[in-house]
Design an enzyme around this catalytic site. Sequence first.
Site, short mmCIF file in Angstrom:
data_model
loop_
_atom_site.label_atom_id
_atom_site.label_comp_id
_atom_site.label_asym_id
_atom_site.label_seq_id
_atom_site.Cartn_x
_atom_site.Cartn_y
_atom_site.Cartn_z
CE LYS A 216 -3.55 2.18 2.89
NZ LYS A 216 -4.49 1.98 4.00
CD GLU A 222 9.21 -5.92 7.40
OE1 GLU A 222 8.98 -4.80 6.87
OE2 GLU A 222 8.94 -6.18 8.59
N GLY A 277 -5.02 -1.99 5.30
CA GLY A 277 -4.21 -3.13 4.84
C GLY A 277 -4.88 -4.47 5.08
NE ARG A 278 -6.81 -4.00 11.14
CZ ARG A 278 -6.18 -2.83 11.20
NH1 ARG A 278 -5.06 -2.65 10.52
NH2 ARG A 278 -6.66 -1.85 11.91
CD GLU A 363 -2.56 -4.66 11.66
OE1 GLU A 363 -2.45 -5.76 11.09
OE2 GLU A 363 -2.11 -3.62 11.18
CG HIS A 394 -4.92 -36.48 16.55
ND1 HIS A 394 -5.01 -37.82 16.85
CD2 HIS A 394 -5.92 -36.22 15.69
CE1 HIS A 394 -6.00 -38.36 16.16
NE2 HIS A 394 -6.58 -37.39 15.44
CE LYS A 507 4.23 -1.11 8.28
NZ LYS A 507 3.43 -0.66 7.15
C1 G6Q Z 1 -2.60 -3.88 7.93
C2 G6Q Z 1 -1.33 -3.51 8.52
C3 G6Q Z 1 -0.11 -4.15 7.95
C4 G6Q Z 1 0.24 -3.76 6.52
C5 G6Q Z 1 1.66 -4.20 6.23
C6 G6Q Z 1 2.10 -3.93 4.83
O1 G6Q Z 1 -3.68 -3.45 8.27
O2 G6Q Z 1 -1.20 -2.14 8.60
O3 G6Q Z 1 -0.19 -5.56 8.02
O4 G6Q Z 1 -0.65 -4.33 5.62
O5 G6Q Z 1 2.52 -3.58 7.15
O6 G6Q Z 1 2.03 -2.57 4.53
P1 G6Q Z 1 2.19 -2.10 3.04
O7 G6Q Z 1 1.09 -2.67 2.23
O8 G6Q Z 1 2.14 -0.60 3.09
O9 G6Q Z 1 3.53 -2.60 2.56
#
Ligand code: G6Q
Length: 540
Positions: A216, A222, A277-278, A363, A394, A507
Site C-alpha cells: 500500500k 521487508e 491493509g488488513r 490488529e 490430536h 516499522k
Molecule cells: C494492515 C497492517 C499491515 C500492513 C503491512 C504492509 O492493516 O497495517 O499488516 O498491511 O505492514 O504494509 P504495506 O502494504 O504498506 O507494505
Amino acid sequence: MRVRAVYGRRVTRLVDVPEWKALAAHHAAIHGAHLRELFAADPDRGAALATDAADLHLDYSKNRITAETVGLLVALAEATGLRQRIDAMFAGGKINVTEDRAVLHVALRAPESASIVVDGEDVVPKVHAVLRKMGGFAERVRSGEWKGFTGKPIANVVNIGIGGSDLGPAMAYDALKDFSDRRLQLRFASNVDGADIWEALHGLDLAETLFIVASKTFTTVETLTNARTAREWLVGALGDEKAVRDHFVAVSTNAAEVANFGIDTENMFEFWDWVGGRYSFPSAIGLSLMVAIGPDHFRDMLDGFRRIDEHFRTAPFDRNVPVLLGLLGVWHRNFFGAQTHAVLPYNNELSRLPAYLQQLDMESNGKSVTLGGEPVEWDTGPVVWGTPGTNGQHAYYQLIHQGTTMIPADFIGFCRPNHAVGDDDGGHHDLLMANFLAQTEALAFGRTHDTPHRTFAGNRPTNTILAPQLTPSVLGQLVAVYEHKVFTQGTIWGINSFDQWGVELGKALANRILPELSGDATPTHDSSTNALIRRYREGR
Ligand code: G6Q
C-alpha cells in the site's frame, strides 16, 4: 438509549451503560447453568438459536445463553450506536478518526450501479476500472500472451508483500487451489528473513517468473528488501536491466515510489487510503489470486463478500450473523473473562484462515484507548488462534476439553468436499464431519465417568458455521462475516478498529538498531539490549 456520537467520543462509559449493567446482572444469574440443562429445558433450542446469511448457516445454540441473553446483547448493540456506525461506514463517513479516513472495504465489492462518495468523489467507478484492468492483465498472463523478457510465457507468479499485503491472497490461494489454473504456480515471499525469498524462488526459471510487488505504502522495508533482491537476481539471470519491465508489476497507492523502484506505472494496480491493509484482500492486493483463479472466480468471490455486506447492513441484529458472532464474543470476553478465541476450520484448504483472522481481529481490536482517547476500563480484543481439524484434536484440544480456561471456538465445516476421496459412502469427508460434529457435542455436553480424570465437564461454548462447499463465493462470505464481526465488537468497545499504531511502531523500531549491528559504535540501549547487540556482533 443512544450513548455516544457516531464518530467520536463516548458520552457514557461502557460499563455504566444500563444495557451493560443488565447483562452483568443476567450473567450473574445464568453463568452457572449447564448446556445439558438448557437443552433439556427447550427441545427446540437447536433450531431457535440458529440463523442463516447467504450460504452460511450459523448454529449458536451451544453457547451459555438463553433467548433473554440474545435480547440483552442486541439491546447493548443498539445502545452503543451499532446501527448508526454501520450506516456511517457504508456511506463513506470518516469513521477512522485517528487517521481521518473513510473505511470502505465494502466499496471494493459494491455493484457498479452503487455510488459511494468520499471527499466529493464517487469511488465505485474507480473500483470497477481497476477490477477491469486487473481482469485484462490476469487474462494476458493466464493465456500466455504476456511474455517474459526472453519471450517465454509466465509459469510462476511470486507475490512480494507482508501483513495485509500478503495474508489475504496467501490464505485464499490455499483455500481456492481447486479453482486455480494448475499450470501456474503462485508463491509468496513476505518475511525479511532471506530464507523466505530464497525458498520462494528456489527451483524457478526466472525467465518465466512474474513478480507482483504488493505494498500500500511502497515504503515497507521487508517488501522493498525482498523486491530489490528479486530484481537483482532477475537482472543477474537475464542479463539486462530492461527485463524488469516484463517481470515486475506493482499493487500500491503510491505511484511515485513505484516509479522510483523502476516499475512502469502502466503496470501498477491502484487502491486507495480508505482501504485498510488488513481489509485490502478484495482490492488489487488480490491480483496474484486473480491471476491464479481467473477473473470470473474472483468476481464470484466479490459477490460472496457483497452478499454478506448486504446482510450485515440490513438484517435485524438478532438474525444478523456477524452481529451475533460479535455479540457472543463480547459475552465471552467481557462477562466470562475468556482471553482467547479459537477458529477451527474442518477443511485443510482453510489452514491459513486462522492466521488471516488473527491479523484481522487482533490488529483491529487490540486497542486500549477509546475513540475519544481515554483508557478503556473493559477488555477488548481476544487472542485469536487455531488450526484445521482434525489435526488439532490430536494436540491442543485436550486443553479445550479439560483445561481450566474457557476457550470459545468457531467450528467451520462444509457439506461437500472439493476433493471427494474414498468410497461412495462419503469416504474421508464423512469421517471428517463426524469428528466436526462430535467435538462440539462433546464440548457442550461433556461425559460423566467414574474417575475424575476421565470426566469431561462439558459446558464449553462453540459456534458452528456450516456451508455447502468451499467455493470462491463462500470464501468471500466467510471473510466478510469476520470483518463485520470485528467491526461490531470494536463499536461496542468504543475503540477504533481501523488504525494500527502498534504496527507502525514496529516499522520504525529496527531502524535505530540496524546500523549498530554492523558497526563498532557503542550501543546506547538498556543493559540487556546492549549486551545482546555485542554478543550478536561477535557471533555474526
Ligand atoms: C494492515 C497492517 C499491515 C500492513 C503491512 C504492509 O492493516 O497495517 O499488516 O498491511 O505492514 O504494509 P504495506 O502494504 O504498506 O507494505
